[in-house]
Design a protein around this motif. Structure first.
Motif, PDB file in Angstrom:
ATOM      1  N   ASN A 183       0.570  -1.273   0.032  1.00 37.34           N
ATOM      2  CA  ASN A 183      -0.165   0.239  -0.015  1.00 37.34           C
ATOM      3  C   ASN A 183       0.677   1.961   0.292  1.00 37.34           C
TER       4      ASN A 183
ATOM      5  N   THR B 139       1.816  -8.194   3.231  1.00 35.36           N
ATOM      6  CA  THR B 139       1.906  -7.553   2.876  1.00 35.36           C
ATOM      7  C   THR B 139       3.234  -6.374   2.371  1.00 35.36           C
TER       8      THR B 139
ATOM      9  N   LYS C 154      -5.305  -3.317   6.199  1.00 33.19           N
ATOM     10  CA  LYS C 154      -5.192  -3.194   4.696  1.00 33.19           C
ATOM     11  C   LYS C 154      -6.591  -2.035   4.357  1.00 33.19           C
ATOM     12  N   ASN C 155      -7.209  -1.902   4.076  1.00 37.92           N
ATOM     13  CA  ASN C 155      -8.231  -0.718   4.201  1.00 37.92           C
ATOM     14  C   ASN C 155      -8.119   0.173   4.792  1.00 37.92           C
TER      15      ASN C 155
ATOM     16  N   THR D 285      -8.417   0.674   8.053  1.00 35.19           N
ATOM     17  CA  THR D 285      -9.057   1.425   9.887  1.00 35.19           C
ATOM     18  C   THR D 285      -8.040   0.729  10.557  1.00 35.19           C
TER      19      THR D 285
ATOM     20  N   LYS E  32     -10.592   5.734  12.126  1.00 33.20           N
ATOM     21  CA  LYS E  32     -10.300   5.631  10.807  1.00 33.20           C
ATOM     22  C   LYS E  32      -9.658   7.492  10.297  1.00 33.20           C
TER      23      LYS E  32
ATOM     24  N   THR F 108      -6.194  -9.481   7.066  1.00 31.81           N
ATOM     25  CA  THR F 108      -6.847  -8.297   6.839  1.00 31.81           C
ATOM     26  C   THR F 108      -6.090  -6.860   7.408  1.00 31.81           C
TER      27      THR F 108
ATOM     28  N   LYS G 207     -15.035  -7.023   3.602  1.00 33.75           N
ATOM     29  CA  LYS G 207     -13.466  -5.945   2.554  1.00 33.75           C
ATOM     30  C   LYS G 207     -14.220  -5.069   1.881  1.00 33.75           C
ATOM     31  N   ASN G 208     -15.410  -5.484   1.477  1.00 34.98           N
ATOM     32  CA  ASN G 208     -16.139  -4.174   0.217  1.00 34.98           C
ATOM     33  C   ASN G 208     -17.173  -3.196   1.148  1.00 34.98           C
ATOM     34  N   GLY G 209     -16.746  -3.467   2.858  1.00 36.61           N
ATOM     35  CA  GLY G 209     -17.462  -2.167   3.207  1.00 36.61           C
ATOM     36  C   GLY G 209     -19.540  -2.515   3.765  1.00 36.61           C
TER      37      GLY G 209
ATOM     38  N   THR H 198     -13.177  -9.131   7.967  1.00 34.75           N
ATOM     39  CA  THR H 198     -13.063  -7.740   8.186  1.00 34.75           C
ATOM     40  C   THR H 198     -12.724  -8.240   9.280  1.00 34.75           C
TER      41      THR H 198
END
Lengths: 75, 75, 75, 75, 75, 75, 75
Positions: free
Chosen positions: A25, A68, B24-25, B27, B51, B68, C24-26, C70
């Motif tokens: 990332n 990662t 990874k997202n 959060t 976040k 994740t 993961k997609n919210g 997640t």
């Protein structure tokens, strides 16, 4: 990382030394390589986080999940 | 995370202490590290989600799926 | 999730109780945790789906594939 | 999906019944659950594909690769 | 794909017949199903590639790596 | 790729012949199929790289990691 | 990479020689191939990093995690 014929041997040669760890990332961690395993999970001491070449955090010790990571290189 | 030569040993040294877990997202979860396994599945107690540096939820206990996670560090 | 030293033990302690499952997609599912396995495949009863804090569907029972998850937390 | 303590048992209880299968890319398949395996590869009969709530295709039978699936729920 | 209780049995029932194979990146291949394995690696004969419903190439035989596939359905 | 009932047998039939290898990121390699393994790691000789139908490099020999590949087809 | 029938044999033939390693994120490393393993984890000596054809760093030795790699080719 001198004289090693397997990647993990090469990584082992940097144990205790300062390394750069780049993540998928774009985040970068620099610190002293304390530990790693076959999944390339890594622990750094005296770790500093940076993004786009700017320091974002001093973390002390950090555990980095192997999947990662893109590269590890002596600092 | 002192004196450990394997990443999971280092992680084990933070059990019962406050840690930061970054996903990874983007959060972030902070809380007391209650449990983890070889997949780096993690359970935190007294967990808080944030976040972009803003607290979004207090979760009490949270199970975080290992794949994740990017990093875990003492808080 | 009290007194457990392994993540799946902690998860097991919430069986039969209401949990939040974030993907993961919210997407978020809330419901009663009926079953899970080592892949963190999860089955919820009385499940409700929400996105961006708005309820999108009532699903009754839902099977959630583990690799899309997640976090799981008591509701 | 009543009375099952493992996710695949719960899935097995919907065999022969109409289910919704949501994919990671947002596509939805509805149809009769004919078969599944431990990878959550799924076969539906009388399957209909939809995107954004609009039917895009009638497929008859469809094999869905497990790693593309987010959830499966009775229709 | 009639009468099969396991997904790969159902897939086997379409061997030698025309199938549609959709990939995660939106590309579609139609052709005669010549071979597949447990990873859902697939070989089609007389294969035609299309994107957004427009034919982009005639490929003759094509080997498709399983992890790129979302669905396989009789054409 | 004639007469083979398993995908890798079909792939083996193109050994020494010119093939097209498409990657998930849209890059294409054409060259003579020298070697492959069960992960679909591939080695091409006399390889040419192209993107959007324009040649970007002549590479001679190239090792392509299997998990980046979508399809392989006779050129 | 001459005369080898398995991809890793072909890779082994470039050991000690200059190679190009392209990553999924578009970064390129060129350097002397010192070591690799079955996961295609790679170590380069005298490594140089470039993005969009511009050199971004000289790294000396670099460990590259295999799952980030698309191709390896003699430089």
């Amino acid at each position: 990382m001198e004289g090693a014929s397997r990647p993990l041997d090469a990584l082992n040669a940097t144990r205790g030394k300062n390394v750069i760890v780049d993540l998928k990332n774009g985040t970068r961690y620099t610190g002293k390589l304390k530990a790693f395993d076959i999944h390339i999970n890594v622990v750094l001491d005296e770790a500093v986080e940076s993004k786009n070449s700017e320091v974002t955090r001093s973390l002390g010790t950090v555990f980095i999940r192997g999947d990662t990571i893109t590269i590890i290189s002596p600092a």
